[in-house]
Enzyme design. Structure first.
Site, PDB file in Angstrom:
ATOM      1  N   ALA A 202      84.863  74.764  62.216  1.00 18.26           N
ATOM      2  CA  ALA A 202      85.904  74.616  63.556  1.00 18.26           C
ATOM      3  C   ALA A 202      86.316  72.945  63.148  1.00 18.26           C
ATOM      4  O   ALA A 202      85.750  72.035  62.557  1.00 18.26           O
ATOM      5  CB  ALA A 202      85.547  74.719  65.347  1.00 18.26           C
ATOM      6  N   TYR A 203      87.797  73.083  63.128  1.00 22.78           N
ATOM      7  CA  TYR A 203      88.580  71.889  62.649  1.00 22.78           C
ATOM      8  C   TYR A 203      89.412  71.118  63.798  1.00 22.78           C
ATOM      9  O   TYR A 203      89.996  72.329  64.397  1.00 22.78           O
ATOM     10  CB  TYR A 203      89.675  72.802  61.815  1.00 22.78           C
ATOM     11  CG  TYR A 203      89.640  73.270  60.474  1.00 22.78           C
ATOM     12  CD1 TYR A 203      89.052  71.790  59.146  1.00 22.78           C
ATOM     13  CD2 TYR A 203      88.128  74.071  60.255  1.00 22.78           C
ATOM     14  CE1 TYR A 203      87.970  72.677  58.213  1.00 22.78           C
ATOM     15  CE2 TYR A 203      87.998  74.547  59.154  1.00 22.78           C
ATOM     16  CZ  TYR A 203      87.822  73.794  58.444  1.00 22.78           C
ATOM     17  OH  TYR A 203      86.997  74.278  57.244  1.00 22.78           O
ATOM     18  N   LEU A 204      89.006  70.147  64.091  1.00 18.32           N
ATOM     19  CA  LEU A 204      90.513  69.641  65.168  1.00 18.32           C
ATOM     20  C   LEU A 204      91.563  69.363  64.481  1.00 18.32           C
ATOM     21  O   LEU A 204      92.153  68.884  65.187  1.00 18.32           O
ATOM     22  CB  LEU A 204      88.894  68.319  65.369  1.00 18.32           C
ATOM     23  CG  LEU A 204      88.103  68.090  66.276  1.00 18.32           C
ATOM     24  CD1 LEU A 204      87.356  67.295  65.243  1.00 18.32           C
ATOM     25  CD2 LEU A 204      88.297  68.275  67.799  1.00 18.32           C
TER      26      LEU A 204
END
Length: 149
Positions: free
Chosen positions: A27-29
């Site tokens: 997942a991407y911050l």
């Protein structure tokens, strides 16, 4: 430095289950620059990736499980899950990513290199279809932000 080419595939290799496989969740911050968290089986990482398509900076930092789980709800967009098969090919390793829903039936093959010259000289196997290295729509960071139905 990560130097990598990406390809779509026209057929899966025979006896795919004979190759090592890892379960990945990421997942991407942030997507510019890319700051990603990843679970790879029971290992966890925080990754920074710089700009670029064929070659770009990449730094991986280990995380523990609790840190990963703490950061996961802070991520934006889609959580990407996939199986990654590691397939040897002419001195390289093909990382064949078979995506789970909502991106199935997407399958992407990635091959990493030690130099841009080596990457350009690479002749893909016959079961590869299209070189999508320079198409941002095939980057995981793009998929993370894509609206899915």
């Amino acid at each position: 430095m990560e130097i990598e080419r990406k390809f779509t595939v026209k057929t899966l290799p025979q006896r795919l289950s004979d190759y090592p496989c890892k379960l990945l969740e990421q997942a991407y911050l942030n997507t510019e620059p890319v700051v990603r968290i990843r679970r790879e089986d029971e290992q966890f990482y925080l990754t920074y990736k710089g700009k670029g398509m064929l070659a770009r900076e990449e730094y991986n930092l280990p995380l523990d499980r609790d840190s990963y789980l703490h950061l996961l709800p802070k991520c934006d967009g889609n959580i990407i899950s996939k199986k990654r098969y590691l397939i040897p090919y002419e001195g390289h390793t093909i990382e064949l990513d078979v995506f789970d829903a909502p991106f199935a039936p997407l399958i992407i093959a990635e091959v990493e290199f030690t130099s841009e010259e080596e990457a350009r000289r690479f002749t893909p196997p016959a079961w590869f279809l299209e070189d999508v290295t320079y198409d941002p729509a095939y980057h995981n960071s793009y998929l993370a932000g894509k609206e899915v139905r």
